[in-house]
Write a protein that holds these residues in place. Structure first.
Motif, PDB file in Angstrom:
ATOM      1  N   LEU A  49     -19.591 -64.809  13.870  1.00 50.69           N
ATOM      2  CA  LEU A  49     -20.355 -64.239  14.995  1.00 50.69           C
ATOM      3  C   LEU A  49     -21.848 -64.484  14.871  1.00 50.69           C
ATOM      4  CD1 LEU A  49     -18.465 -60.835  15.392  1.00 50.69           C
ATOM      5  CD2 LEU A  49     -18.272 -62.866  16.860  1.00 50.69           C
ATOM      6  N   LYS A  50     -22.377 -64.420  13.648  1.00 48.12           N
ATOM      7  CA  LYS A  50     -23.834 -64.522  13.522  1.00 48.12           C
ATOM      8  C   LYS A  50     -24.335 -65.923  13.813  1.00 48.12           C
ATOM      9  CE  LYS A  50     -25.349 -65.236   8.780  1.00 48.12           C
ATOM     10  NZ  LYS A  50     -25.568 -64.650   7.472  1.00 48.12           N
ATOM     11  N   ARG A  51     -23.411 -66.884  13.857  1.00 49.51           N
ATOM     12  CA  ARG A  51     -23.831 -68.265  14.136  1.00 49.51           C
ATOM     13  C   ARG A  51     -23.585 -68.686  15.581  1.00 49.51           C
ATOM     14  NH1 ARG A  51     -22.219 -67.964   8.465  1.00 49.51           N
ATOM     15  NH2 ARG A  51     -24.080 -68.579   7.337  1.00 49.51           N
ATOM     16  N   MET A  52     -22.979 -67.797  16.365  1.00 52.44           N
ATOM     17  CA  MET A  52     -22.705 -68.151  17.764  1.00 52.44           C
ATOM     18  C   MET A  52     -23.902 -67.797  18.646  1.00 52.44           C
ATOM     19  SD  MET A  52     -18.796 -66.848  18.178  1.00 52.44           S
ATOM     20  CE  MET A  52     -17.475 -67.475  17.121  1.00 52.44           C
ATOM     21  N   ARG A  53     -24.141 -68.628  19.650  1.00 56.12           N
ATOM     22  CA  ARG A  53     -25.197 -68.328  20.616  1.00 56.12           C
ATOM     23  C   ARG A  53     -24.644 -67.365  21.670  1.00 56.12           C
ATOM     24  NH1 ARG A  53     -26.687 -73.623  22.225  1.00 56.12           N
ATOM     25  NH2 ARG A  53     -27.479 -73.852  20.110  1.00 56.12           N
ATOM     26  N   ARG A  61     -23.440 -53.821  14.605  1.00 57.97           N
ATOM     27  CA  ARG A  61     -23.014 -54.029  15.990  1.00 57.97           C
ATOM     28  C   ARG A  61     -23.283 -55.460  16.437  1.00 57.97           C
ATOM     29  NH1 ARG A  61     -26.034 -49.918  19.623  1.00 57.97           N
ATOM     30  NH2 ARG A  61     -24.592 -50.750  21.184  1.00 57.97           N
ATOM     31  N   VAL A  62     -22.355 -55.979  17.243  1.00 59.61           N
ATOM     32  CA  VAL A  62     -22.531 -57.310  17.820  1.00 59.61           C
ATOM     33  C   VAL A  62     -22.432 -57.147  19.329  1.00 59.61           C
ATOM     34  CG1 VAL A  62     -21.741 -59.695  17.828  1.00 59.61           C
ATOM     35  CG2 VAL A  62     -21.372 -58.278  15.794  1.00 59.61           C
ATOM     36  N   ILE A  63     -23.502 -57.517  20.014  1.00 60.05           N
ATOM     37  CA  ILE A  63     -23.588 -57.226  21.451  1.00 60.05           C
ATOM     38  C   ILE A  63     -23.678 -58.519  22.237  1.00 60.05           C
ATOM     39  CG2 ILE A  63     -24.996 -56.047  23.207  1.00 60.05           C
ATOM     40  CD1 ILE A  63     -25.925 -54.393  20.454  1.00 60.05           C
ATOM     41  N   GLY A  71     -23.624 -72.697  18.960  1.00 65.03           N
ATOM     42  CA  GLY A  71     -24.831 -72.343  18.190  1.00 65.03           C
ATOM     43  C   GLY A  71     -24.918 -73.071  16.860  1.00 65.03           C
ATOM     44  N   GLU A  72     -25.105 -72.263  15.774  1.00 70.74           N
ATOM     45  CA  GLU A  72     -25.394 -72.855  14.449  1.00 70.74           C
ATOM     46  C   GLU A  72     -24.136 -73.072  13.614  1.00 70.74           C
ATOM     47  OE1 GLU A  72     -28.512 -73.723  14.019  1.00 70.74           O
ATOM     48  OE2 GLU A  72     -28.897 -72.813  15.981  1.00 70.74           O
ATOM     49  N   LEU A 130     -14.320 -70.788  19.427  1.00 71.82           N
ATOM     50  CA  LEU A 130     -13.482 -70.831  18.227  1.00 71.82           C
ATOM     51  C   LEU A 130     -12.649 -72.119  18.178  1.00 71.82           C
ATOM     52  CD1 LEU A 130     -12.362 -67.104  18.018  1.00 71.82           C
ATOM     53  CD2 LEU A 130     -13.830 -68.322  16.408  1.00 71.82           C
ATOM     54  N   CYS A 131     -12.205 -72.591  19.344  1.00 75.88           N
ATOM     55  CA  CYS A 131     -11.468 -73.870  19.377  1.00 75.88           C
ATOM     56  C   CYS A 131     -12.366 -74.998  18.891  1.00 75.88           C
ATOM     57  CB  CYS A 131     -10.967 -74.175  20.787  1.00 75.88           C
ATOM     58  SG  CYS A 131      -9.633 -73.092  21.303  1.00 75.88           S
ATOM     59  N   GLU A 132     -13.635 -74.971  19.308  1.00 74.46           N
ATOM     60  CA  GLU A 132     -14.575 -76.011  18.879  1.00 74.46           C
ATOM     61  C   GLU A 132     -14.799 -75.940  17.362  1.00 74.46           C
ATOM     62  OE1 GLU A 132     -15.657 -78.572  20.256  1.00 74.46           O
ATOM     63  OE2 GLU A 132     -17.267 -79.164  18.865  1.00 74.46           O
ATOM     64  N   ILE A 133     -14.927 -74.725  16.830  1.00 75.34           N
ATOM     65  CA  ILE A 133     -15.078 -74.570  15.372  1.00 75.34           C
ATOM     66  C   ILE A 133     -13.827 -75.107  14.662  1.00 75.34           C
ATOM     67  CG2 ILE A 133     -15.267 -72.871  13.489  1.00 75.34           C
ATOM     68  CD1 ILE A 133     -16.996 -71.151  15.403  1.00 75.34           C
TER      69      ILE A 133
END
Ligand SMILES: [Zn+2]
Length: 317
Positions: A49-53, A61-63, A71-72, A130-133
């Motif tokens: 999650l922390k690497r997604m734009r 919390r993730v908002i 993203g990264e 997630l498919c791209e990852i």
């Protein structure tokens, strides 16, 4: 994976760093694990999650702020290539990676009043990311197996998420993995007896659960349904969590007993072996060096038991 081959679930009790990724990769290879996992040294959700734009992180919390995009994710790929470059010096059959599944991540991300998974159009951007990852991970040739970690499926069903949405979103990631010619598996820990029917509807080849810490899970699935659906059961055969503050390393005969019980139920040719879950929880009760030593010994016992089981249950046939 072939019957009674070994892998691990992925997390290890060390702080995140390239050097520690190499240490955890090496420990698995030296213990004789057939398919060592890319070591997860960060929280298994935040890692992605922390690497997604499109997401804002505030403490735990993730908002959702915008449509989700990769993203990264090259930082995730750096961890995969670090692992592969370490494992190239060892004799392993392949490398396993893991992706935290869409249902689990979609249940954590807040989108206004409800979790993201409750908004199908927005959730779709997470699934596609997630498919791209998954595709990018599978582009590494040594990666042979990818497990989708979905501990939140039981909770999502309980929260009223439609079964069809759960299955179709997991299957999108499965197709991304299989489309690259790799084996897809799923890991769900805890008690899963009531949910086995839903896991069977996914397209994964390997269904991995905890059998040592939750022996009741042996009631899930039948040999017939596993064979009819062309799946294998991944048997968690050593504990990965401490019991209170005590950590005990199982002896070989004890690990073998769990394997033999599972083989009796599902058929030896239909099972593969791994610990119950990831080893990260050990870092809360043991100093670093002791925690790593426990991991090493547990993996060695599992590999030894797997060798005995192969002789007893397959080669002896
Ligand atoms: Zn788990």
């Amino acid at each position: 994976m072939q019957p009674l081959e070994t892998t691990t679930i992925g997390s290890f009790p060390l702080e995140p760093s390239p050097e520690n990724i190499r240490i955890c990769a090496r420990i698995q290879a030296e213990a004789g694990i057939d398919y060592p996992a890319v070591p997860q040294l960060e929280d298994f959700c935040m890692l992605f999650l922390k690497r997604m734009r499109g997401l804002r992180i505030e403490g735990d919390r993730v908002i959702l702020e915008d449509l989700i995009e990769p993203g990264e994710i090259s930082e995730i790929m750096d961890q995969v290539s670090e692992t592969i470059s370490e494992l190239e010096r060892h004799d392993v059959k392949g490398v396993k990676a893991q992706i935290t599944g869409p249902v689990t991540l979609g249940s954590i991300v807040e989108a206004g009043e409800a979790p993201l998974i409750q908004y199908p159009d927005l959730y779709e951007t997470l699934v596609e990311t997630l498919c791209e990852i998954a595709r990018r991970i599978c582009d590494f040739t040594p990666i042979k197996v990818v497990f989708i970690d979905e501990p939140a499926i039981p909770g999502a069903l309980w929260a009223g998420v439609q079964e069809d949405l759960i299955i179709s979103s997991v299957n999108r990631v499965v197709e991304a993995i299989r489309g690259r010619g790799k084996v897809a598996g799923m890991h769900v820990c805890g008690r899963i007896v009531e949910y086995d029917y839903i896991f069977l509807k996914t397209g994964v080849t390997i269904l991995h659960h905890e059998y040592k810490g939750t022996p009741d899970n042996i009631q899930a699935y039948s040999r017939r349904v596993i064979e009819e659906t062309g799946k294998m059961v991944g048997i968690g055969c050593v504990k990965s969590k401490p019991e209170d503050t005590v950590v005990r390393v199982e002896d070989v005969s004890e690990v073998l007993e769990t394997i033999v019980t599972a083989a009796g139920k599902y058929g030896a040719k239909n099972i593969i072996l791994a610990p119950d879950c990831g080893f990260a929880p050990l870092k809360h009760v043991l100093p670093r060096d002791e925690a790593i030593d426990v991991v090493r010994r547990k993996l060695e016992k599992m590999v030894e038991a797997a060798g005995k089981a192969r002789k007893m249950l397959i080669e002896g046939d």
